[in-house]
Design an enzyme around this catalytic site. Structure first.
Site, PDB file in Angstrom:
ATOM      1  N   CYS A 186      13.161   3.842   1.519  1.00  0.00           N
ATOM      2  CA  CYS A 186      13.275   5.270   1.214  1.00  0.00           C
ATOM      3  C   CYS A 186      14.050   5.967   2.336  1.00  0.00           C
ATOM      4  CB  CYS A 186      11.911   5.910   0.994  1.00  0.00           C
ATOM      5  SG  CYS A 186      10.766   5.750   2.381  1.00  0.00           S
TER       6      CYS A 186
ATOM      7  N   ALA B 238       0.839  -1.205   0.000  1.00  0.00           N
ATOM      8  CA  ALA B 238       0.000   0.000   0.000  1.00  0.00           C
ATOM      9  C   ALA B 238       0.874   1.256   0.000  1.00  0.00           C
ATOM     10  CB  ALA B 238      -0.921  -0.002   1.209  1.00  0.00           C
TER      11      ALA B 238
END
Length: 476
Positions: free
Chosen positions: A238, A118
């Site tokens: 990230c 998601a």
């Protein structure tokens, strides 16, 4: 604002040097660039950018080396409010976020897992790269984010995707030595996205990164067990820390049958660390790549590809509550009459409908690509996308998602919206007044876009545009 006295500045100075840490601080104060990925299942980058410029004044430039990507130069406040966005012609996605699926390089014949999926940016990119074929499974642990994942896979018209809702580290109790390719885009401390999420500065610490690395380790171990021998795993975060990246991978290399694979990025990246705080790491870690955000004008990312070299010992199987669900073909007697009726109503060649498998869940009918290849449907929150529902006389009412997927094959009972007032009524779930039309189902188009379906009653054409999409602000 990140101060030079902050934990983040101190960490990055120790890792990269003070000059690089200052570049990080300067970049974090700037507005983030906006990138878009066109959906090759529905359009091309060239066609889409022309439409966005002509209809909305959005200026953009293509991204070299990534065929579907382009950078928005003006019209930032408009790009998320277009008709093209709501019907899945494109996805707003950071440039760096597009890199892990490119490194994974999924093919239409593959079985693929997106372990932490998601809201669906990478899942929908992978599904499109597979040309809506093969078997793509997208897993998400948080239930509220599962809803967003379903929304985005539907919006981008994926039919090759099954969605599961498990802790990622537990999924290896279901799948064993199964997948050709797996993406582990792991939860992380987010140092690569602080330009968009400045609140990271309020809680970030090296200790927090180390805590997250334990979860990342569990997720990657599960992925290794789920990959077939010879299968490939892309691990990405990230964040820029070594604790969540090289140090964690180094632990994996010592215990599990994987090797690091050479990769090439379409953007600039630096080699992974092979020495950290005086400790030597596996020299193969130099094959990893770390994307520094200011060098690509996007987010910071770490990416590495692993290949499984031998079988792993399977975990004890998880007990799943069995549900009597199955995917059946067009010619199955349980469904043939209803599908033939839909083909007749909308002028669809029946051979087109033979390209899919179908599944009932209550009164709802779903469909997936014909080469979908996982039999036990009990584990899925959603398999494929919605085809329609049984309401009266045992006939199927075609769903908007199906109309969009089948848009190029629908030749009958098509209503074309001619003005923005009709468009507004349709997208808000209202009724478009019309005269002389035969009662029953219709497909609804605007310009060359298939928007969805409706039903003609005495009052007019009643919209069947999905409720989940009616809340989005759209420019008319």
């Amino acid at each position: 604002m990140i101060e030079k006295s902050s934990k983040i500045f101190s960490y990055l100075s120790g890792l990269f040097g003070e000059q690089t840490a200052e570049k990080y601080i300067d970049f974090a104060q700037t507005d983030h660039a906006v990138y878009v990925r066109s959906n090759p299942l529905k359009t091309t980058r060239e066609k889409l950018t022309e439409v966005l410029h002509a209809d909305y004044g959005i200026e953009s430039n293509p991204v070299e080396g990534i065929k579907d990507a382009f950078k928005i130069e003006s019209g930032f406040d408009v790009v998320g409010k277009t008709i093209e966005h709501i019907i899945g012609e494109y996805y707003i996605q950071s440039l760096s976020s597009m890199i892990p699926p490119i490194v994974l390089n999924p093919k239409p014949e593959d079985s693929v897992l997106d372990l932490c999926s998601a809201p669906g940016s990478k899942t929908t990119q992978i599904g499109a790269m597979m040309n809506n074929a093969g078997t793509l499974i997208a897993n998400e642990v948080q239930l509220d984010r599962v809803k967003m994942l379903v929304y985005n896979t539907e919006r981008m018209n994926l039919v090759n995707t099954g969605i599961t809702h498990f802790k990622g580290e537990m999924l290896s109790k279901i799948f064993d030595n199964y997948f050709d390719k797996i993406l582990v885009d792991a939860p992380c401390s987010g140092l690569g996205i602080i330009q968009k999420k400045g609140e990271i500065n309020n809680w970030w610490s090296k200790e927090k990164a180390e805590q997250l690395s334990e979860l990342q380790l569990k997720l990657l171990i599960a992925a290794i067990k789920m990959a077939r021998t010879g299968g490939e795993i892309v691990y990405s975060t990230c964040t820029l820390t070594v604790e969540e990246n090289e140090l964690m991978i180094d632990r994996i290399l010592k215990k599990y049958p994987v090797e690091i694979v050479d990769i090439e990025l379409p953007v600039k990246g630096i080699e992974g660390f092979t020495n950290y705080q005086g400790v030597s790491l596996n020299p193969e870690l130099s094959k990893a790549r770390r994307i520094l955000p200011w060098e690509v004008n996007s987010e910071g990312f770490f990416v590495i590809k692993l290949r499984k070299t031998d079988d792993t010992i399977p975990n004890e199987k998880m007990k799943i509550n069995y549900r009597d669900l199955e995917l059946i073909s067009f010619d199955n007697k349980k469904i043939r009459k209803e599908l033939s009726h839909i083909a007749s109503v909308f002028g669809i060649d029946e051979n087109v409908l033979r390209n899919y498998k179908y599944m009932y869940k209550g009164s709802d009918l779903f469909f997936a690509n014909n080469d979908w290849d996982y039999e036990d449907l009990s584990i899925f929150e959603r398999t494929g996308t919605k085809f329609g529902s049984i309401e009266r006389h045992d006939f199927i009412n075609l769903h908007t998602q199906a109309a969009q997927v089948l848009q190029n094959t629908i030749t009958k009972n098509v209503f074309t919206i001619t003005d923005t007032q009709q468009l507004k009524r349709y997208l808000e779930g209202g009724i478009i007044k019309m005269q002389g039309a035969e009662k029953g189902q219709m497909a609804v188009k605007y310009k060359n876009y298939m928007l969805g379906t409706g039903v003609v009653t005495d009052a007019g054409l009643k919209s069947r545009f999905p409720r989940a999409k009616r809340t989005q602000e759209i420019l008319y």
